[in-house]
Design a protein around this motif. Sequence first.
Motif, PDB file in Angstrom:
ATOM      1  N   THR A 864       0.702  -1.391   0.611  1.00 29.59           N
ATOM      2  CA  THR A 864       0.441   0.268  -0.245  1.00 29.59           C
ATOM      3  C   THR A 864       0.488   1.325  -0.477  1.00 29.59           C
ATOM      4  O   THR A 864       0.418   2.135  -0.707  1.00 29.59           O
ATOM      5  CB  THR A 864      -0.986   0.031   1.410  1.00 29.59           C
ATOM      6  OG1 THR A 864      -2.262  -1.254   1.023  1.00 29.59           O
ATOM      7  CG2 THR A 864      -1.593   1.241   0.967  1.00 29.59           C
ATOM      8  N   TYR A 865       2.192   1.175   0.803  1.00 33.68           N
ATOM      9  CA  TYR A 865       2.621   2.504   0.349  1.00 33.68           C
ATOM     10  C   TYR A 865       3.312   2.431  -1.004  1.00 33.68           C
ATOM     11  O   TYR A 865       3.485   3.701  -1.492  1.00 33.68           O
ATOM     12  CB  TYR A 865       4.135   2.279   1.995  1.00 33.68           C
ATOM     13  CG  TYR A 865       5.560   3.145   1.147  1.00 33.68           C
ATOM     14  CD1 TYR A 865       5.645   4.176   2.002  1.00 33.68           C
ATOM     15  CD2 TYR A 865       6.470   2.248   0.194  1.00 33.68           C
ATOM     16  CE1 TYR A 865       6.001   4.954   1.022  1.00 33.68           C
ATOM     17  CE2 TYR A 865       7.652   2.927   0.105  1.00 33.68           C
ATOM     18  CZ  TYR A 865       7.664   4.171   0.327  1.00 33.68           C
ATOM     19  OH  TYR A 865       8.544   5.064   0.129  1.00 33.68           O
ATOM     20  N   MET A 866       3.476   1.765  -1.313  1.00 33.70           N
ATOM     21  CA  MET A 866       3.957   1.501  -2.693  1.00 33.70           C
ATOM     22  C   MET A 866       3.216   2.007  -3.350  1.00 33.70           C
ATOM     23  O   MET A 866       3.014   3.218  -4.372  1.00 33.70           O
ATOM     24  CB  MET A 866       4.567   0.197  -3.226  1.00 33.70           C
ATOM     25  CG  MET A 866       5.679  -0.031  -4.934  1.00 33.70           C
ATOM     26  SD  MET A 866       5.517  -1.749  -4.941  1.00 33.70           S
ATOM     27  CE  MET A 866       4.146  -2.355  -5.335  1.00 33.70           C
ATOM     28  N   PHE A 867       2.073   1.901  -3.243  1.00 33.67           N
ATOM     29  CA  PHE A 867       1.221   2.150  -4.055  1.00 33.67           C
ATOM     30  C   PHE A 867       0.625   4.440  -4.214  1.00 33.67           C
ATOM     31  O   PHE A 867       0.748   5.013  -5.073  1.00 33.67           O
ATOM     32  CB  PHE A 867      -0.079   1.809  -3.695  1.00 33.67           C
ATOM     33  CG  PHE A 867      -1.442   2.199  -5.062  1.00 33.67           C
ATOM     34  CD1 PHE A 867      -2.307   1.291  -5.820  1.00 33.67           C
ATOM     35  CD2 PHE A 867      -1.890   2.966  -3.898  1.00 33.67           C
ATOM     36  CE1 PHE A 867      -3.206   2.211  -6.730  1.00 33.67           C
ATOM     37  CE2 PHE A 867      -3.030   3.907  -5.410  1.00 33.67           C
ATOM     38  CZ  PHE A 867      -4.161   3.025  -5.904  1.00 33.67           C
ATOM     39  N   ILE A 868       0.870   4.379  -2.581  1.00 37.54           N
ATOM     40  CA  ILE A 868       0.688   5.294  -2.666  1.00 37.54           C
ATOM     41  C   ILE A 868       1.831   6.202  -3.283  1.00 37.54           C
ATOM     42  O   ILE A 868       1.418   7.906  -3.339  1.00 37.54           O
ATOM     43  CB  ILE A 868       0.218   6.461  -1.380  1.00 37.54           C
ATOM     44  CG1 ILE A 868       1.477   6.060   0.028  1.00 37.54           C
ATOM     45  CG2 ILE A 868      -0.779   5.293  -1.019  1.00 37.54           C
ATOM     46  CD1 ILE A 868       1.377   6.292   1.314  1.00 37.54           C
ATOM     47  N   VAL A 869       2.796   5.764  -3.130  1.00 42.64           N
ATOM     48  CA  VAL A 869       4.003   6.778  -3.566  1.00 42.64           C
ATOM     49  C   VAL A 869       4.401   6.757  -5.525  1.00 42.64           C
ATOM     50  O   VAL A 869       4.294   7.894  -5.558  1.00 42.64           O
ATOM     51  CB  VAL A 869       5.389   6.061  -3.181  1.00 42.64           C
ATOM     52  CG1 VAL A 869       6.277   6.933  -3.994  1.00 42.64           C
ATOM     53  CG2 VAL A 869       5.887   5.835  -1.570  1.00 42.64           C
ATOM     54  N   MET A 870       3.762   5.881  -6.011  1.00 48.50           N
ATOM     55  CA  MET A 870       3.073   6.641  -7.183  1.00 48.50           C
ATOM     56  C   MET A 870       2.068   6.954  -7.282  1.00 48.50           C
ATOM     57  O   MET A 870       2.159   7.793  -8.651  1.00 48.50           O
ATOM     58  CB  MET A 870       3.051   4.219  -7.742  1.00 48.50           C
ATOM     59  CG  MET A 870       4.230   3.206  -7.471  1.00 48.50           C
ATOM     60  SD  MET A 870       3.032   2.242  -8.151  1.00 48.50           S
ATOM     61  CE  MET A 870       4.744   0.683  -7.969  1.00 48.50           C
ATOM     62  N   ALA A 871       1.181   6.537  -6.637  1.00 45.07           N
ATOM     63  CA  ALA A 871       0.309   7.745  -6.810  1.00 45.07           C
ATOM     64  C   ALA A 871       0.232   8.761  -6.540  1.00 45.07           C
ATOM     65  O   ALA A 871       0.164  10.466  -7.730  1.00 45.07           O
ATOM     66  CB  ALA A 871      -0.618   7.155  -5.512  1.00 45.07           C
ATOM     67  N   VAL A 872       1.398   9.597  -5.810  1.00 46.62           N
ATOM     68  CA  VAL A 872       1.412  11.208  -5.528  1.00 46.62           C
ATOM     69  C   VAL A 872       2.676  11.046  -7.135  1.00 46.62           C
ATOM     70  O   VAL A 872       2.694  12.210  -7.457  1.00 46.62           O
ATOM     71  CB  VAL A 872       2.349  10.859  -4.314  1.00 46.62           C
ATOM     72  CG1 VAL A 872       3.265  12.399  -4.625  1.00 46.62           C
ATOM     73  CG2 VAL A 872       1.838  11.320  -2.871  1.00 46.62           C
ATOM     74  N   ASP A 873       3.551  11.087  -7.614  1.00 46.60           N
ATOM     75  CA  ASP A 873       4.608  11.122  -8.480  1.00 46.60           C
ATOM     76  C   ASP A 873       4.046  11.826  -9.266  1.00 46.60           C
ATOM     77  O   ASP A 873       3.606  11.673 -10.462  1.00 46.60           O
ATOM     78  CB  ASP A 873       5.481  10.001  -9.058  1.00 46.60           C
ATOM     79  CG  ASP A 873       6.567  10.039 -10.016  1.00 46.60           C
ATOM     80  OD1 ASP A 873       6.830  10.864  -9.822  1.00 46.60           O
ATOM     81  OD2 ASP A 873       6.983   8.848 -10.581  1.00 46.60           O
ATOM     82  N   HIS A 874       2.423   9.548  -9.350  1.00 44.08           N
ATOM     83  CA  HIS A 874       1.646  10.413 -11.083  1.00 44.08           C
ATOM     84  C   HIS A 874       0.719  11.652 -10.873  1.00 44.08           C
ATOM     85  O   HIS A 874       0.477  12.265 -11.827  1.00 44.08           O
ATOM     86  CB  HIS A 874       0.548   9.299 -10.659  1.00 44.08           C
ATOM     87  CG  HIS A 874      -0.665   9.210 -11.491  1.00 44.08           C
ATOM     88  ND1 HIS A 874      -0.558   8.701 -13.698  1.00 44.08           N
ATOM     89  CD2 HIS A 874      -2.016   9.494 -11.970  1.00 44.08           C
ATOM     90  CE1 HIS A 874      -1.304   8.703 -13.677  1.00 44.08           C
ATOM     91  NE2 HIS A 874      -2.172   9.283 -13.248  1.00 44.08           N
ATOM     92  N   THR A 875       0.129  12.508  -9.805  1.00 42.75           N
ATOM     93  CA  THR A 875      -0.751  13.157  -9.793  1.00 42.75           C
ATOM     94  C   THR A 875       0.425  14.479 -10.172  1.00 42.75           C
ATOM     95  O   THR A 875       0.023  15.607 -10.213  1.00 42.75           O
ATOM     96  CB  THR A 875      -1.421  13.546  -8.161  1.00 42.75           C
ATOM     97  OG1 THR A 875      -0.320  13.021  -7.037  1.00 42.75           O
ATOM     98  CG2 THR A 875      -2.458  11.493  -7.894  1.00 42.75           C
ATOM     99  N   LEU A 876       1.885  14.712  -9.621  1.00 40.64           N
ATOM    100  CA  LEU A 876       2.809  15.338  -9.836  1.00 40.64           C
ATOM    101  C   LEU A 876       2.820  15.659 -10.801  1.00 40.64           C
ATOM    102  O   LEU A 876       3.551  16.739 -11.304  1.00 40.64           O
ATOM    103  CB  LEU A 876       3.359  15.691  -8.643  1.00 40.64           C
ATOM    104  CG  LEU A 876       3.381  15.755  -6.795  1.00 40.64           C
ATOM    105  CD1 LEU A 876       3.905  15.555  -6.166  1.00 40.64           C
ATOM    106  CD2 LEU A 876       2.471  17.196  -7.078  1.00 40.64           C
ATOM    107  N   LYS A 877       2.797  14.556 -12.149  1.00 36.37           N
ATOM    108  CA  LYS A 877       3.504  14.707 -13.430  1.00 36.37           C
ATOM    109  C   LYS A 877       2.928  16.186 -13.679  1.00 36.37           C
ATOM    110  O   LYS A 877       1.753  16.909 -13.851  1.00 36.37           O
ATOM    111  CB  LYS A 877       2.986  13.902 -14.107  1.00 36.37           C
ATOM    112  CG  LYS A 877       4.104  12.745 -13.805  1.00 36.37           C
ATOM    113  CD  LYS A 877       3.537  11.267 -14.234  1.00 36.37           C
ATOM    114  CE  LYS A 877       4.201   9.921 -13.757  1.00 36.37           C
ATOM    115  NZ  LYS A 877       3.914   9.078 -14.658  1.00 36.37           N
TER     116      LYS A 877
END
Length: 877
Positions: A864-877
């Motif tokens: 779940t940690y891995m998912f939310i870091v991917m999510a942050v990177d995705h939303t900040l592109k």
Amino acid sequence: MKQKCARVGQIVINVIIFITFTGIVFCLNAADKQGLKINDQDYFEMPGLNVLVYHNTFSEGHQGGLEIIQHENRVATNGEIRLNPTPGQWQPTAKLGKGVQKQGVSPQTLALESRKVDRENNEISIPCSFPDEALHRKGFNPIIYPDLNIKYTMRVKAEGQSIMVTVDFDEPIPEDWVGRIGYNLELFPGNLYGKHYYMDGKPGIFPRQPEGEAYINQAGEAEASPFAEGQILIVAPESDLFRMKIESNGSKLALLDGSLKHNNGWFVVRSLIPANVTQNAIQWKITPHVIPNFKYDPVVHLSQVGYHPDQKKIAYIELDKWETDIQTAVLYKVSSSGEYQTVTEQKPELWGQYLRYQYALLDFSDIKEPGIYLVKYGNSTSNSFQIDPDIYKQYVWQPTLDYFIPVQMCHMRVNQKYRVWHGCCHMDDALMMPLNIKHFDGYNNEGMTSTLTSFKPLDHVPGLNIGGWHDAGDYDLRVESQAQAVTMLALAYEEFGINWDNTFVDQENHHVELHQPDGKPDLLQQVEHGVLSILAGYRQFGRLYRGIICPFLRQYVMLGDGSTMTDGKVFDDKAELAKAARIDELWYKKVANRYSRIFDPEMNQHEVEVYIPELDDRLVFIDESAGHQLQGAIGLLAAARVLKGYNDQLAEECLTVAKALWDANKDRDMGDQFWNRGDKINTLVELIITTDKSEYKEQLCKMKDDIPKGFRFIGASIARVMPYIECEAFKKAATEAAKAYRPELDKMMNESPFGCPLRTPEYLGFGQYFLNKAWPDIFSLDHLYSVVNYLLGCRPGNTTNSLVSGVGVNSPTIAYGANRADWSYIPGGTFWSAINLVRPDFPEDKVWPYIWQEREYIIGGAITYMFIVMAVDHTLK
């Protein structure tokens, strides 16, 4: 004239400063001289010293009884009556007060109504007794209490900075228990390794590993011999931080090393209860040293990874609760030549008190220039960190996928070039559970008269030796953990399309090689590995297993290579298995193999009825829980979507089995708790997203009235299904529920200055991503970013590391993983509980590998940690 006025003005200012400073010093000195007093949280307090009295009830986790916090370090715990010299996790503990019952194994908040807080006499007391019938052969981890009935009162009185501990018994202890019952106090070893002690003036050293000759007690079990005995113990005389004097008026003190019997044991100070005594059976005086005018040094909490330029950026400055002077904080940029260039210099904004500290916040969100930075506050300097638009693109989520998830893979040999993380493990999985037994770690099937399958008790079940991940810092496979991990992995691939390939996985030969690309996306290979375990159970039983776990505690507590837990050979001696199958109730205590007969962590060898040397195979448990079946279906449905085109045959099987599980469980009672009933809604969501069939949409639409009841548990699923739903009534109900949930969520997240609650915040971050995606006008992404920052270092306590091993400038490299006995870590492993709260107000993160409620990895938390870091990177592109 102007100069004279200036001099007079300066004199006035100096006088004011002197008076103010003198007042502060006087207050601190007065507090020191006044000594310990009971505060509004019902514990003894003075600057530099706190004494908790049964605020915590988790003795098996070194968190209970009398506890001492010296200079903001919990140095002693579990001051209470114990039946064993150096007890471990599964030994009897006292019943506390009247009507108080523990549930499960985690630290809890209990209303100890029987605890008496006497402020006039500066004393706290509580009645206790043995046995605790609520735990005797019952519960999550059953405890066997001996035939002993005693009642006593614990009294703790503060005089100055000394603690007077008294134990009064209602009646003298039974004659045959004299020499076996004592008052224990545990000392935290991490403070004391290599330091010294005096016992009645004779010096000694606290050893780094257990030393000395063990002896065999009356029950035939090994015990640690005291390495010092006497009436007065001085702990760490060379240390102002940890020096403590313990005096016994009566029974002598014995100093023991609890780690000789239990690897996670602490140093123990113990006095035996004398015969024929009731009043003042134990009289101790404990005097911790307190540094005069002690004040907690400021701690600067930041993301140990850094920040994207467009993120909110806050330095959280943790201050002593009595701090009155907020100083200026400085943000420096570090140049390539090593120069510190001042970027901003300002007073941080005082947020107020949270738990036991004050917090001041330095907001530097307007700083966007890429580079290396650090924050200085007074004499405290933060770790360096980056601001960079590519901050999350490497070394943040990748260690979890590159290391932690592969290392947790069961039924595989996991290599990293020269290193073998573990050999090919558990290839003899598994024997069918015995019936009507209480197992440990929650695997109980009391009252069951059938295995719910065609397999009889202790029959070997073929085909289970494939797939799955070790659940946590232990080696069992829980179906809900497997399903959750599969779901998160599948959604990560589905949402972000990451085709990262850095791991070689060979299912046929049970071989994994790290840092060895094989041309296949690692996320999909891990999804495949998870569903192979889930489907293996269904193929054999027509239903999912509950869990697969080793038979005996001796194996369960094993630290080291998982391939040594079992011999890899199926045990098939029918006569011996028939003997074991006839045992019920506490089966794992009554049956022993060659290892558990020699050492039992519970010290219950006298319970053994059947000895089968070769029986080491894990057991597979089945239960009737519809929730577990549906959680498995959710994982299979998510997997079916992403495996299509990668492994079409497996994808089709996932879908077929998930539909069958839904049909078999959709009309079953899910109980009163909404998070269980929410499994139906969550399963329907996955069915709709996977199949787009109207029948499932119609069923979900009929459940629209359930949405507001548990939006906290189903909101992320509802958000994901919104694009697939045509039912306007459902969409309206969902949106209204989302609006109603927003203030509840904000309140929960903003209870702390960090914008994040203490426990399992990664799941809230996961939900926030999907809530924002469905309702961007209702939910911002601020909470998601706060959760990621929290896990990367923005959280309370006197350590500044991230909560993810091997990630960030300062990360925890001593953790509660399967390799904890080596004082090591697994990169990408994430602490599932974030911060442990020693109630009522002490946030703790000890640099110690054996406190599971503080530093344990679990598979679901890391993914779940891995998912939310991917999510942050995705939303900040």
